[in-house]
Structure formats: C-alpha cells, structure tokens
Design a protein around this motif. Structure first.
Motif, PDB file in Angstrom:
ATOM      1  N   ALA A  33      53.161  67.527  -6.169  1.00  9.97           N
ATOM      2  CA  ALA A  33      52.157  66.496  -6.465  1.00  9.97           C
ATOM      3  C   ALA A  33      52.575  65.669  -7.673  1.00  9.97           C
ATOM      4  O   ALA A  33      52.353  64.450  -7.696  1.00  9.97           O
ATOM      5  N   HIS A  36      54.636  62.554  -7.557  1.00  6.69           N
ATOM      6  CA  HIS A  36      53.981  61.299  -7.213  1.00  6.69           C
ATOM      7  C   HIS A  36      53.316  60.649  -8.423  1.00  6.69           C
ATOM      8  O   HIS A  36      52.688  59.622  -8.297  1.00  6.69           O
ATOM      9  N   THR A 204      47.692  64.273  -3.355  1.00  8.81           N
ATOM     10  CA  THR A 204      48.830  65.055  -2.855  1.00  8.81           C
ATOM     11  C   THR A 204      48.559  66.552  -2.991  1.00  8.81           C
ATOM     12  O   THR A 204      48.824  67.333  -2.076  1.00  8.81           O
ATOM     13  N   GLN A 207      46.015  67.681  -0.381  1.00  7.91           N
ATOM     14  CA  GLN A 207      46.625  67.739   0.958  1.00  7.91           C
ATOM     15  C   GLN A 207      47.503  68.976   1.113  1.00  7.91           C
ATOM     16  O   GLN A 207      47.417  69.701   2.102  1.00  7.91           O
ATOM     17  N   ARG A 208      48.345  69.207   0.121  1.00  2.00           N
ATOM     18  CA  ARG A 208      49.274  70.350   0.198  1.00  2.00           C
ATOM     19  C   ARG A 208      48.504  71.677   0.125  1.00  2.00           C
ATOM     20  O   ARG A 208      48.845  72.643   0.797  1.00  2.00           O
TER      21      ARG A 208
END
Lengths: 438, 118
Positions: A33, A36, A204, A207-208
C-alpha cells in the motif's frame, strides 16, 4: 475464571497471534500500500513506527507469558508443587522429554530469531528485501502455527495423527493473518487520515486486506470443521457439553466478524475506491476504521474462548471422563473400561455413611448401553466383610440408581456391576472405588 | 458468500459423522479389566486412545496379597504402556494407571482382573 492457566494461555495466544498478524500485515498489505503513497512518506513512517511498537510489545509479552505457562503446565504434568519443579529437575524433564516442552523450546528459539530479524524488518524506512520478508513471514507463521503442539490437536492415532495437527497449524496461521492483522489495519486507517493522499494508501490496504481476509476465513472454516470433527464429533455434543456450548459462542462471534467483513467488502470498500465521491469515500473510511476496531475486539474475545477450550476436555470424549464438571465435589467416581462395555460409577457422598450410587452404562462403541436389569455389589475393604448387593432402578434418562447404601468403613471398596443385556447375555464390570472417612 | 455458506454447511455435515477419540483413555488392556485368566500374567499391557508422555505416565499393580507386584517403571511406546509383573498366586489383581497424554492432559483409572477362576 480462577484458573491461572487460562490467563497464561490467553495472553500467550493473543501475543503470538498479534506478532504474526503484524508481520503478515506488513508483508502482504502495508508495504504494497505504501508503494502507492510515495508522495506522503510521513504517513508510511508513522504507521511503521506504530506497527513496530505493536510487534515488539507482542513479542515481549509472548516471551514473558510463556514462562508462567510452562510452570503451570509442568506443575499439572508432574503433580508436584512449584518448589519441586527446579529442585527435582522436573522443569528440565518437561522441557526435554515432553512434546509440550520441546515445542516450548522451539517457540523460544523462533521468538528470539524473530527478534533478531525485527531489527531490520521493522525499520522506519520499510522493508524492501524479498528474502527478509519471506524469512520473517515463515518464522512468524511457525511461531503461531507451533501453538498446535500445545493443544488438543496432537497425539491422535492413524490418520488423525497427521490431519488434525496440520489443520490446527493452518487454523492458527489463518487466525493470525485475519484477526491478528485487524489491529494493524485499524492503525493504518487511523494514520492515513481522510485526506486524499492518505486515502490512496487506505484504498490499496483495504483491497489487499479483503483478499487476505477471504482466503483466511475460507481456511478457518475448513480447518475449523476438521478440528470440530475430531474434538466435538456430534451435534448433541455441540449443545450438551461445556466445550460444545463455548465453541458455539466462538462460532457466533466468528459469524459476526465475517458479517462485518462481508459488509466492509461489499459496501464500504467500493465506496472508498470511488475517486469521484470524496465525501462518500471519507465516510466509508471512518466506518471501515470503526469496524476494524470492533472486529479486533471480537477477535480478542475469540482468543479468550480458545484459551478456555484448550483447558476443557473436548466434547467428543467428555463421557469418558464421566463428565468431570458434573461430578459433585463430595462424590467418589470410577470409570470401568473393558472391551465389552464401560460404566461410570458415582457414589455420592463418597464417604462413610448413607450414600446413593449412579451408574451409566456404555458399549464398546461409546454409545449408551441398554440393559434389562442391573445389580450393584459393593464389597468392603476388610477381608471377610459382607458385600452389599442391591438391584438398581433405571430413570427416564437411562441412568441406573441405587439409594440408601450404608458405607460402613473408609478404604478401597470393590464395586461390581452385573448387567443383564438380553437372554444369556450379561456384562460384568468390577473395579475398586475409594470411600473416604467422614 | 456462496463459498462461505458451502464451507459452513461442510461444518454442519461433519458434525453428523462419527468422531474419532482424542485424550489418553484406556482403550484395551491385557489381561482385560474384569476378565479371568488361568495363570498369573508375566506382563501387563495397556493401550490408550492417544500417545503418552513416558516421563509422567505410570502404572501400579497389586496382587492378591495387596503388595505391589509391578516391576517399576513401565515401558512406553506411542500409546502403549507395558510393565513386567512379579510372580504371584491366584486371586484378584488391581491395576491403577496414571497417563499423561502428549496434549498435556492427565487421566487415571483403575480396574481389576482375576487369576485362577475366582
């Protein structure tokens, strides 16, 4: 709970799961993450500092709680008081000659090795080395997975001897990857903040984490089913024993956690990902942060239940103990076990005076055994004493009772059960039972 | 969600299947509890439902006279405990075992067998 073993186990399990959870979170969620959010390195550093604190505290607590756990188990294994554990070398015997002790030593080595790796792994600059990430994740998985050798999963025969520990190892690793990573997720969501740069990392990470969570929940359900099959075994045991009922509470909490996770995954995460609706994304971020904290609290309760389940006799063979929880404190109990049948005999009160006897018959397959008639004989410890022989009366639950037996002296009485199972078919069981002085 | 429902249903179905046993309970003994054998046995063998910790598992056997006739520390391999018995006469023999299973739980139990048609 007055049992210190409960506290030692609960704290040790929670700390080990937390350590492994932080490691998994850093490797699979946080560092990807942060790639990003190169435009806001301060957020990444702030999160790394807090995750490092959690990991170090977890490791220290795991090491510290391991000591009283070892001492309490050594006392239980040997039946010796605390003072004798070192003076008679019992602690060393437990560490070197039992599976629990060997596992304890292995886990000590793993914890120390993780401590060494943490010096670089938990750097504020972040971990980039694939090798370091892989080795740390494997050792963290081993630290939490090896808890399986300190529980009910080991010691089975045949296929169970392989399948049950393997399922429990995976269960513990999956629990760490999901429940253990919830606190780090809450920390990350708090630190990233609702502003645009932070939301990118939050998106991120969420989501992960969702992917990690789905894989972990599937693994928990599958391996939990294997564990339940070996340790509970039937729906009646699930509802009719302390172990089963506590497992139901654990399953209810687990279902609640899955429900919240499903809501996060299906409703909140998509809103967080919508760049167009900044207000909606910020609201979703707040709800996700709150839900992660709620799930983490529920996970802590689940760990407390796991600590208790490890102490209770598993539901699948509670009857072999004669339901210890159900035996009155002043009763004498004997489990008579033969290849043709078994009996649980309870004499209450188990001391000199007038007592009642309850008998529960089982067949070799551990099912309740029907008998047409049952006679109880109690022979006193003194040679030449007159045995007491009385017919037993069966109640509506299938238990046999003989009341008003006069136990004249303390000592090792011989109890004999003579059950008529059918025409020409009898079962005779005999064993000594201790009757105390008044 | 369908996958989760499928996995949950596996859990429910699995509970309807016969369970294996855990914990170290006596599975069978030679001589068996409550049995009668013609001659005094030279060895007692106990098989448990789970593997044992040799360091903390014991068995005591008393003969018809009430004296201990086991030859001390039993030999333990996996889930089996064996102990040699000193020569003794006909009568009732009492066995008291104490087992520590590898999952750290202790169990104990007693039974009797008879020698010589008593």
């Amino acid at each position: 709970m007055n049992d210190p073993l409960f506290y030692a186990r609960a704290i040790h399990f929670a700390a080990s799961i937390m350590v492994a959870g932080v490691v998994f979170f850093i490797v699979f969620v946080a560092e990807p993450a942060f790639r990003h959010t190169k435009d806001d390195a301060r957020v990444a550093v702030a999160v790394r500092i807090r995750l490092a604190w959690i990991a170090w505290i977890g490791l220290i607590v795991a090491l510290a709680s391991g000591v009283p756990w070892l001492v309490i188990v050594a006392e239980s294994m040997s039946g010796q008081p605390l003072g004798a554990l070192t003076s008679q070398g019992i602690l060393w015997t437990v560490l070197t000659q039992t599976d629990f002790g060997n596992d304890w030593l292995l886990r000590l080595v793993l914890a120390c090795a993780l401590g060494g790796l943490f010096v670089h792994f938990l750097s504020v600059k972040g971990v980039t080395s694939l090798g370091l990430k892989a080795v740390t994740a494997v050792l963290a998985a081993a630290l939490v997975g090896s808890l399986a050798w300190a529980g009910h999963a080991i010691g089975g025969q045949g296929v169970e001897g392989f399948v049950h520990p393997a399922a429990d190892v995976l269960h513990l690793i999956a629990a760490a990857a999901w429940a253990g990573a919830l606190v780090p997720l809450a920390v990350l969501l708090t630190m990233t903040g609702p502003h645009a740069a932070g939301l990118a990392a939050a998106r991120t990470a969420t989501q992960r984490f969702s992917t990690l969570g789905i894989v972990s929940v599937a693994a928990l359900l599958l391996t939990g089913t294997v564990n339940a099959w070996y340790l509970v075994g039937s729906v009646s045991a699930l509802t009719g024993t302390d172990y089963g009922r506590l497992l139901l509470v654990k399953l209810t909490l687990f279902a609640g956690m899955v429900g919240i996770a499903a809501f996060n995954w299906s409703r909140l995460t998509p809103r967080l990902l919508q760049n167009a609706d900044a207000t909606g994304a910020q609201r979703a971020w707040r709800q996700l942060r709150r839900n992660a904290a709620i799930e983490a609290a529920m996970g802590a309760l689940v760990i407390c239940i796991v600590a208790t389940l490890g102490i209770l006799p598993p539901a699948s063979h509670v009857h072999e103990h004669g339901r210890p929880g159900a035996i009155p404190a002043d009763a004498s109990f004997q489990h008579i076990h033969t290849e043709n049948g078994m009996a649980d005999v309870t004499v209450e009160p188990g001391h000199v005076g007038v007592a009642g006897v309850t008998i529960h018959l089982w067949d070799a397959e551990e099912n309740a055994l029907d008998a047409q008639q049952l006679t109880l004989t109690l022979a006193p410890p003194t040679a030449g004493g007159n045995p007491i022989t009385r017919p037993a009366v069966q109640d509506s639950d299938g238990l046999w009772h003989v009341d008003g037996i006069e136990l004249s002296q303390p000592g090792n009485w011989m109890v004999t059960i003579d059950a008529v199972l059918g025409p020409g078919k009898r079962l005779t069981l005999a064993a000594p039972i201790v009757i105390d002085a008044k | 969600m369908r996958t989760l429902i499928f996995l949950a249903s596996i859990f429910v179905v699995a509970l309807g299947m016969p369970a294996a046993r855990a914990h170290a309970f006596l599975d069978h003994a030679t001589p068996a509890g409550g049995s009668t054998v013609a001659a005094p046995p030279q060895e007692l063998s106990l098989s448990f439902t789970q593997n044992l910790e040799p360091s903390f598992s014991t068995v005591e056997v008393t003969g018809p006279s009430g004296d201990r006739i086991d030859q001390g520390k039993p030999q333990i391999s996996g889930n089996t405990m064996r102990v040699g018995l000193k020569a003794s006469g006909p009568g009732t023999y009492h066995v008291h075992w104490h087992a520590l299973s590898v999952d750290t739980h202790t169990t104990q139990g007693s039974f009797a067998f008879h020698v010589g048609g008593q």
